[in-house]
Design a protein around this motif. Structure first.
Motif, short mmCIF file in Angstrom:
data_model
loop_
_atom_site.label_atom_id
_atom_site.label_comp_id
_atom_site.label_asym_id
_atom_site.label_seq_id
_atom_site.Cartn_x
_atom_site.Cartn_y
_atom_site.Cartn_z
N THR A 26 0.86 -1.18 0.00
CA THR A 26 0.00 0.00 0.00
C THR A 26 0.89 1.23 0.00
O THR A 26 1.82 1.34 0.80
N PHE A 27 0.61 2.15 -0.91
CA PHE A 27 1.42 3.35 -1.09
C PHE A 27 0.58 4.60 -0.82
O PHE A 27 -0.60 4.65 -1.16
N THR A 28 1.22 5.61 -0.24
CA THR A 28 0.62 6.93 -0.12
C THR A 28 1.33 7.86 -1.08
O THR A 28 2.52 8.17 -0.90
N VAL A 29 0.62 8.28 -2.13
CA VAL A 29 1.19 9.18 -3.13
C VAL A 29 0.81 10.61 -2.73
O VAL A 29 -0.38 10.91 -2.56
N PHE A 30 1.79 11.50 -2.59
CA PHE A 30 1.49 12.83 -2.05
C PHE A 30 2.15 13.93 -2.86
O PHE A 30 3.07 13.69 -3.66
N ASP A 31 1.66 15.15 -2.64
CA ASP A 31 2.20 16.32 -3.33
C ASP A 31 1.97 17.55 -2.47
O ASP A 31 1.04 17.59 -1.65
N LEU A 48 -1.40 20.55 0.81
CA LEU A 48 -0.87 19.20 0.96
C LEU A 48 -1.98 18.22 0.62
O LEU A 48 -3.12 18.38 1.08
N ALA A 49 -1.68 17.24 -0.22
CA ALA A 49 -2.70 16.28 -0.65
C ALA A 49 -2.07 14.91 -0.85
O ALA A 49 -0.86 14.79 -1.07
N ALA A 50 -2.92 13.88 -0.78
CA ALA A 50 -2.43 12.52 -0.94
C ALA A 50 -3.56 11.62 -1.42
O ALA A 50 -4.74 11.92 -1.25
N VAL A 51 -3.15 10.50 -2.01
CA VAL A 51 -4.09 9.48 -2.47
C VAL A 51 -3.44 8.12 -2.24
O VAL A 51 -2.21 8.00 -2.22
N THR A 52 -4.25 7.10 -2.03
CA THR A 52 -3.75 5.77 -1.74
C THR A 52 -3.71 4.91 -3.00
O THR A 52 -4.64 4.94 -3.81
N VAL A 53 -2.63 4.16 -3.15
CA VAL A 53 -2.52 3.14 -4.20
C VAL A 53 -2.43 1.79 -3.52
O VAL A 53 -1.58 1.58 -2.66
N ARG A 54 -3.32 0.89 -3.91
CA ARG A 54 -3.33 -0.47 -3.35
C ARG A 54 -3.66 -1.45 -4.46
O ARG A 54 -4.52 -1.18 -5.31
N GLY A 111 3.14 2.10 4.49
CA GLY A 111 4.49 2.34 4.98
C GLY A 111 5.41 2.87 3.91
O GLY A 111 6.62 2.94 4.10
N ILE A 112 4.85 3.26 2.75
CA ILE A 112 5.67 3.72 1.64
C ILE A 112 5.04 4.99 1.05
O ILE A 112 3.85 4.98 0.71
N TRP A 113 5.83 6.04 0.95
CA TRP A 113 5.35 7.28 0.33
C TRP A 113 5.93 7.38 -1.07
O TRP A 113 7.03 6.89 -1.35
N PRO A 139 9.34 7.39 6.22
CA PRO A 139 9.30 5.98 5.84
C PRO A 139 10.03 5.80 4.52
O PRO A 139 10.73 6.72 4.05
N ILE A 140 9.90 4.66 3.87
CA ILE A 140 10.44 4.48 2.53
C ILE A 140 9.76 5.50 1.61
O ILE A 140 8.54 5.64 1.61
N CYS A 141 10.55 6.24 0.84
CA CYS A 141 10.02 7.22 -0.11
C CYS A 141 10.52 6.88 -1.51
O CYS A 141 11.73 6.73 -1.72
N LEU A 142 9.61 6.77 -2.44
CA LEU A 142 9.94 6.42 -3.82
C LEU A 142 9.64 7.60 -4.73
O LEU A 142 8.67 8.33 -4.53
N ASP A 143 10.47 7.77 -5.75
CA ASP A 143 10.30 8.84 -6.73
C ASP A 143 9.94 8.23 -8.07
O ASP A 143 10.66 7.34 -8.57
N THR A 144 8.85 8.69 -8.67
CA THR A 144 8.48 8.17 -9.99
C THR A 144 9.58 8.44 -11.01
O THR A 144 9.76 7.66 -11.96
N LEU A 145 10.35 9.50 -10.82
CA LEU A 145 11.45 9.78 -11.75
C LEU A 145 12.48 8.67 -11.75
O LEU A 145 13.06 8.33 -12.79
N ASN A 146 12.74 8.08 -10.59
CA ASN A 146 13.70 6.99 -10.51
C ASN A 146 13.20 5.74 -11.23
O ASN A 146 13.96 5.03 -11.89
N LEU A 147 11.90 5.48 -11.10
CA LEU A 147 11.33 4.32 -11.80
C LEU A 147 11.36 4.55 -13.31
O LEU A 147 11.66 3.63 -14.08
#
Length: 219
Positions: A26-31, A48-54, A111-113, A139-147
């Protein structure tokens, strides 16, 4: 998430084993939106805003709040985001907004942003916490740019909308925190599916790709 003496009570984030499959995460995508780019100095968060990806899908449940920066919002930022002093005058201050965001992530056991050029958004949250005397442990933070750097390494652009067009995903209201979070979340889901197709199927794979293609924003 906050560390101080005395510490501010906060529910700890879930921890995933490294072999957890992408579809079980489960991911929390935020901006964030801010008064400018100098967030280490005088600029402040205004949205500040966020949406869940599951299960590789964007859920309908979202989080959004405006934030009172206790300073003037430049006219160019109002033109870009539509956010003015009147928009935020009765909004919560930064610390209250951050707490609400953390609660949103906790309720989904995320647990992942995730963010697009997430280093900037992380810096925004970190500096706002510091201004109130707190230290923020991420927590663990992922960047779409890295993917994207792994999937399509020839690309050097940063623009979120151009990547959404390239990968054929939905584009929501730009330069609004919720719109950009939704745009990022849909792009992120498409990237996860492409990673699966390339045999990258676990949290360990995501972390490895992120470290290999890390893009750090300097301030």
């Amino acid at each position: 998430m906050f560390k101080k003496k005395p510490s501010l009570p906060h529910t700890p984030y879930s921890e995933y084993p490294l072999n957890t499959s992408l579809r079980e995460l489960t991911f929390t995508v935020f901006d964030t939106e801010t008064t400018g780019f100098a967030v280490g100095a005088n600029d402040r968060i205004i949205e500040l805003a966020a949406v869940t990806v599951r299960q590789l899908e964007v859920e309908q449940r979202t989080f959004q709040t405006y934030v009172n920066p206790c300073r003037e919002i430049p006219a160019e930022i109002t033109r870009l985001t539509g956010i003015s002093g009147e928009t935020v005058e009765n909004s919560p201050l930064a610390l209250e907004a951050l707490e609400a965001f953390f609660d949103f992530a906790d309720q989904t056991a995320s647990g992942i942003w995730v963010g697009h050029y997430v280093a900037f958004d992380m810096m925004v949250l970190k500096k706002e916490a510091q201004r109130h005397g707190y230290r923020l442990n991420f927590p663990i933070c992922l960047d779409t740019l890295n993917l994207i750097g792994f999937i399509s390494p020839s690309n050097q652009m940063l623009d979120l909308e151009k990547y959404a067009l390239q990968f054929g995903t939905k584009i929501f209201n730009r330069h609004e925190a919720l719109g950009d979070a939704l745009t990022t979340a849909n792009l992120f889901c498409a990237l996860l599916i492409l990673l699966e197709q390339r045999g990258k199927r676990t949290l360990a794979d995501l972390i490895e790709i992120s470290e290999m293609n890390s893009r750090m924003l300097q301030f």
